[in-house]
Write a protein that holds these residues in place. Structure first.
Motif, PDB file in Angstrom:
ATOM      1  N   GLU A  32       0.848  -1.188   0.000  1.00 10.18           N
ATOM      2  CA  GLU A  32       0.000   0.000   0.000  1.00 10.18           C
ATOM      3  C   GLU A  32       0.884   1.238   0.000  1.00 10.18           C
ATOM      4  O   GLU A  32       1.189   1.805   1.043  1.00 10.18           O
ATOM      5  N   GLU A  33       1.302   1.637  -1.186  1.00 10.33           N
ATOM      6  CA  GLU A  33       2.273   2.719  -1.358  1.00 10.33           C
ATOM      7  C   GLU A  33       1.563   4.047  -1.591  1.00 10.33           C
ATOM      8  O   GLU A  33       0.472   4.096  -2.146  1.00 10.33           O
ATOM      9  N   PHE A  34       2.210   5.127  -1.178  1.00 17.30           N
ATOM     10  CA  PHE A  34       1.675   6.471  -1.401  1.00 17.30           C
ATOM     11  C   PHE A  34       2.826   7.432  -1.665  1.00 17.30           C
ATOM     12  O   PHE A  34       3.993   7.127  -1.415  1.00 17.30           O
ATOM     13  N   ALA A  35       2.477   8.602  -2.177  1.00 14.36           N
ATOM     14  CA  ALA A  35       3.444   9.684  -2.387  1.00 14.36           C
ATOM     15  C   ALA A  35       2.928  10.927  -1.678  1.00 14.36           C
ATOM     16  O   ALA A  35       1.721  11.154  -1.590  1.00 14.36           O
ATOM     17  N   LEU A  36       3.859  11.698  -1.161  1.00 10.34           N
ATOM     18  CA  LEU A  36       3.570  13.012  -0.582  1.00 10.34           C
ATOM     19  C   LEU A  36       4.311  14.021  -1.445  1.00 10.34           C
ATOM     20  O   LEU A  36       5.515  14.196  -1.303  1.00 10.34           O
ATOM     21  N   GLY A  37       3.623  14.632  -2.361  1.00 12.36           N
ATOM     22  CA  GLY A  37       4.287  15.495  -3.329  1.00 12.36           C
ATOM     23  C   GLY A  37       5.053  14.634  -4.318  1.00 12.36           C
ATOM     24  O   GLY A  37       4.726  13.466  -4.525  1.00 12.36           O
ATOM     25  N   ASP A  38       6.105  15.196  -4.881  1.00  8.59           N
ATOM     26  CA  ASP A  38       6.849  14.434  -5.887  1.00  8.59           C
ATOM     27  C   ASP A  38       8.213  13.950  -5.402  1.00  8.59           C
ATOM     28  O   ASP A  38       8.991  13.424  -6.188  1.00  8.59           O
ATOM     29  N   ARG A  39       8.512  14.072  -4.071  1.00  3.65           N
ATOM     30  CA  ARG A  39       9.842  13.659  -3.627  1.00  3.65           C
ATOM     31  C   ARG A  39       9.867  12.748  -2.406  1.00  3.65           C
ATOM     32  O   ARG A  39      10.929  12.255  -2.046  1.00  3.65           O
ATOM     33  N   VAL A  40       8.745  12.517  -1.751  1.00  7.98           N
ATOM     34  CA  VAL A  40       8.704  11.633  -0.590  1.00  7.98           C
ATOM     35  C   VAL A  40       7.619  10.595  -0.823  1.00  7.98           C
ATOM     36  O   VAL A  40       6.548  10.906  -1.335  1.00  7.98           O
ATOM     37  N   GLY A  41       7.917   9.353  -0.465  1.00  7.50           N
ATOM     38  CA  GLY A  41       6.940   8.285  -0.591  1.00  7.50           C
ATOM     39  C   GLY A  41       6.889   7.477   0.680  1.00  7.50           C
ATOM     40  O   GLY A  41       7.656   7.697   1.626  1.00  7.50           O
ATOM     41  N   GLY A  42       5.984   6.521   0.699  1.00  8.69           N
ATOM     42  CA  GLY A  42       5.878   5.677   1.877  1.00  8.69           C
ATOM     43  C   GLY A  42       4.931   4.525   1.650  1.00  8.69           C
ATOM     44  O   GLY A  42       4.387   4.338   0.557  1.00  8.69           O
ATOM     45  N   PHE A  43       4.738   3.760   2.718  1.00  9.54           N
ATOM     46  CA  PHE A  43       3.863   2.596   2.697  1.00  9.54           C
ATOM     47  C   PHE A  43       3.011   2.583   3.952  1.00  9.54           C
ATOM     48  O   PHE A  43       3.452   3.006   5.023  1.00  9.54           O
ATOM     49  N   PHE A  44       1.794   2.073   3.797  1.00  9.14           N
ATOM     50  CA  PHE A  44       0.911   1.824   4.930  1.00  9.14           C
ATOM     51  C   PHE A  44       0.928   0.348   5.257  1.00  9.14           C
ATOM     52  O   PHE A  44       1.033  -0.501   4.375  1.00  9.14           O
ATOM     53  N   ASP A  45       0.772   0.050   6.532  1.00  7.31           N
ATOM     54  CA  ASP A  45       0.541  -1.304   7.010  1.00  7.31           C
ATOM     55  C   ASP A  45      -0.388  -1.166   8.212  1.00  7.31           C
ATOM     56  O   ASP A  45      -0.105  -0.357   9.108  1.00  7.31           O
ATOM     57  N   ALA A  46      -1.473  -1.905   8.220  1.00  4.52           N
ATOM     58  CA  ALA A  46      -2.449  -1.836   9.314  1.00  4.52           C
ATOM     59  C   ALA A  46      -2.939  -0.407   9.538  1.00  4.52           C
ATOM     60  O   ALA A  46      -3.023   0.073  10.664  1.00  4.52           O
ATOM     61  N   ASP A  47      -3.219   0.306   8.440  1.00  2.00           N
ATOM     62  CA  ASP A  47      -3.767   1.667   8.467  1.00  2.00           C
ATOM     63  C   ASP A  47      -2.886   2.707   9.150  1.00  2.00           C
ATOM     64  O   ASP A  47      -3.380   3.695   9.709  1.00  2.00           O
ATOM     65  N   ALA A  48      -1.568   2.495   9.122  1.00  2.00           N
ATOM     66  CA  ALA A  48      -0.619   3.483   9.641  1.00  2.00           C
ATOM     67  C   ALA A  48       0.643   3.443   8.777  1.00  2.00           C
ATOM     68  O   ALA A  48       0.916   2.444   8.099  1.00  2.00           O
ATOM     69  N   VAL A  49       1.414   4.514   8.802  1.00  4.53           N
ATOM     70  CA  VAL A  49       2.658   4.571   8.023  1.00  4.53           C
ATOM     71  C   VAL A  49       3.660   3.575   8.593  1.00  4.53           C
ATOM     72  O   VAL A  49       3.952   3.583   9.791  1.00  4.53           O
ATOM     73  N   SER A  50       4.177   2.697   7.721  1.00  2.00           N
ATOM     74  CA  SER A  50       5.164   1.701   8.148  1.00  2.00           C
ATOM     75  C   SER A  50       6.551   1.992   7.580  1.00  2.00           C
ATOM     76  O   SER A  50       7.542   1.456   8.075  1.00  2.00           O
ATOM     77  N   MET A  51       6.631   2.832   6.533  1.00  3.35           N
ATOM     78  CA  MET A  51       7.920   3.211   5.953  1.00  3.35           C
ATOM     79  C   MET A  51       7.765   4.539   5.226  1.00  3.35           C
ATOM     80  O   MET A  51       6.723   4.807   4.637  1.00  3.35           O
ATOM     81  N   LEU A  52       8.827   5.344   5.272  1.00  2.00           N
ATOM     82  CA  LEU A  52       8.940   6.564   4.483  1.00  2.00           C
ATOM     83  C   LEU A  52      10.249   6.498   3.712  1.00  2.00           C
ATOM     84  O   LEU A  52      11.207   5.880   4.172  1.00  2.00           O
ATOM     85  N   TYR A  53      10.289   7.132   2.540  1.00  2.00           N
ATOM     86  CA  TYR A  53      11.525   7.133   1.755  1.00  2.00           C
ATOM     87  C   TYR A  53      11.615   8.382   0.892  1.00  2.00           C
ATOM     88  O   TYR A  53      10.613   9.026   0.589  1.00  2.00           O
ATOM     89  N   ALA A  54      12.854   8.717   0.504  1.00  2.00           N
ATOM     90  CA  ALA A  54      13.109   9.802  -0.431  1.00  2.00           C
ATOM     91  C   ALA A  54      14.396   9.500  -1.184  1.00  2.00           C
ATOM     92  O   ALA A  54      15.250   8.768  -0.696  1.00  2.00           O
ATOM     93  N   GLY A  55      14.526  10.070  -2.355  1.00  2.17           N
ATOM     94  CA  GLY A  55      15.722   9.881  -3.167  1.00  2.17           C
ATOM     95  C   GLY A  55      15.697   8.561  -3.904  1.00  2.17           C
ATOM     96  O   GLY A  55      14.653   7.941  -4.092  1.00  2.17           O
ATOM     97  N   THR A  56      16.867   8.110  -4.321  1.00  2.51           N
ATOM     98  CA  THR A  56      17.009   6.890  -5.104  1.00  2.51           C
ATOM     99  C   THR A  56      16.861   5.663  -4.210  1.00  2.51           C
ATOM    100  O   THR A  56      17.492   5.573  -3.160  1.00  2.51           O
ATOM    101  N   GLN A  57      16.026   4.735  -4.655  1.00  2.00           N
ATOM    102  CA  GLN A  57      15.768   3.491  -3.917  1.00  2.00           C
ATOM    103  C   GLN A  57      16.108   2.290  -4.792  1.00  2.00           C
ATOM    104  O   GLN A  57      16.228   2.418  -6.010  1.00  2.00           O
ATOM    105  N   CYS A  58      16.206   1.154  -4.172  1.00  2.00           N
ATOM    106  CA  CYS A  58      16.444  -0.086  -4.905  1.00  2.00           C
ATOM    107  C   CYS A  58      15.225  -0.990  -4.718  1.00  2.00           C
ATOM    108  O   CYS A  58      15.315  -2.079  -4.171  1.00  2.00           O
ATOM    109  N   PHE A  59      14.071  -0.482  -5.134  1.00  2.00           N
ATOM    110  CA  PHE A  59      12.834  -1.243  -5.066  1.00  2.00           C
ATOM    111  C   PHE A  59      12.665  -1.983  -6.388  1.00  2.00           C
ATOM    112  O   PHE A  59      12.851  -1.400  -7.457  1.00  2.00           O
ATOM    113  N   PHE A  60      12.301  -3.235  -6.320  1.00  2.00           N
ATOM    114  CA  PHE A  60      12.024  -4.013  -7.520  1.00  2.00           C
ATOM    115  C   PHE A  60      10.522  -4.069  -7.721  1.00  2.00           C
ATOM    116  O   PHE A  60       9.810  -4.688  -6.953  1.00  2.00           O
ATOM    117  N   ARG A  61      10.030  -3.406  -8.728  1.00  2.00           N
ATOM    118  CA  ARG A  61       8.583  -3.306  -8.973  1.00  2.00           C
ATOM    119  C   ARG A  61       8.148  -4.287 -10.022  1.00  2.00           C
ATOM    120  O   ARG A  61       8.763  -4.621 -10.919  1.00  2.00           O
TER     121      ARG A  61
END
Length: 188
Positions: free
Chosen positions: A159-188
């Protein structure tokens, strides 16, 4: 003399326009809301880098300087890894107590991600906070009400989301479980 005053005024306006206003100078970093005494013992995660105690680093800062500053606030790294198969190219990662990972490429800071601590994770010496109102464990309803929130419905990562165009994150159990910015090594 009047022309000199006009030129000085224009020069001052030009200098003021060069300041993006997004990252205050080191030593003037905002503290986590509700904890004005954190100061030197806090890492503040920003959309364009991070601050560790009194030092601020944009993405592209040197790895050694960033790691030294993070270690002075959070404690020794809990591990380092490397992945040569990231979409952006080979990346190195340094994990810190408190669920923070600093991402490096070519010897420079390129991103960060901050996840909920898990069983067995070391406890950080200092605090970690994201700039702004969204922190780990912030309820989904509060995040969805923030301007710039966009759900990423087709994410293969959860359950991924973006806050503007430079910060993202994930929800788990209806709360933020991770935040990230910049270059990531996510395999989509």
């Amino acid at each position: 003399m009047a022309m000199r005053g006009v030129l000085l005024g224009l020069a001052a306006l030009a200098l003021a326009a060069c300041d993006s206003g997004e990252v205050p100078p080191p030593g003037q970093e905002p503290l986590r809301p509700g904890n004005p005494d954190a100061g030197e013992q806090q890492v503040v995660l920003r959309a364009d880098g991070l601050a560790a105690g009194p030092e601020a680093f944009y993405f592209a800062a040197g790895r050694m300087e960033v790691e030294t500053a993070l270690s002075s606030v959070l404690g020794a790294p809990s591990g380092t890894t490397e992945n040569a198969e990231c979409g952006a190219g080979p990346m190195q990662f340094t994990d810190y107590p408190g669920g923070l990972t600093a991402n490096f490429q070519g010897g420079t800071l390129v991103g960060w991600n901050w996840r909920m601590p898990q069983d067995g994770d070391p406890v950080p010496a200092g605090e970690i906070a994201a700039a702004g109102d969204v922190q780990l464990a912030t309820p989904r309803a509060e995040v969805e009400a923030i301007g710039g929130f966009v759900a990423i419905p087709d994410s293969t990562l959860g359950e991924e989301f973006a806050l503007g165009d430079r910060v993202g994150g994930f929800f788990d159990a209806d709360a933020v479980s991770m935040l990230y910015a910049g270059t990531q090594c996510f395999f989509r």
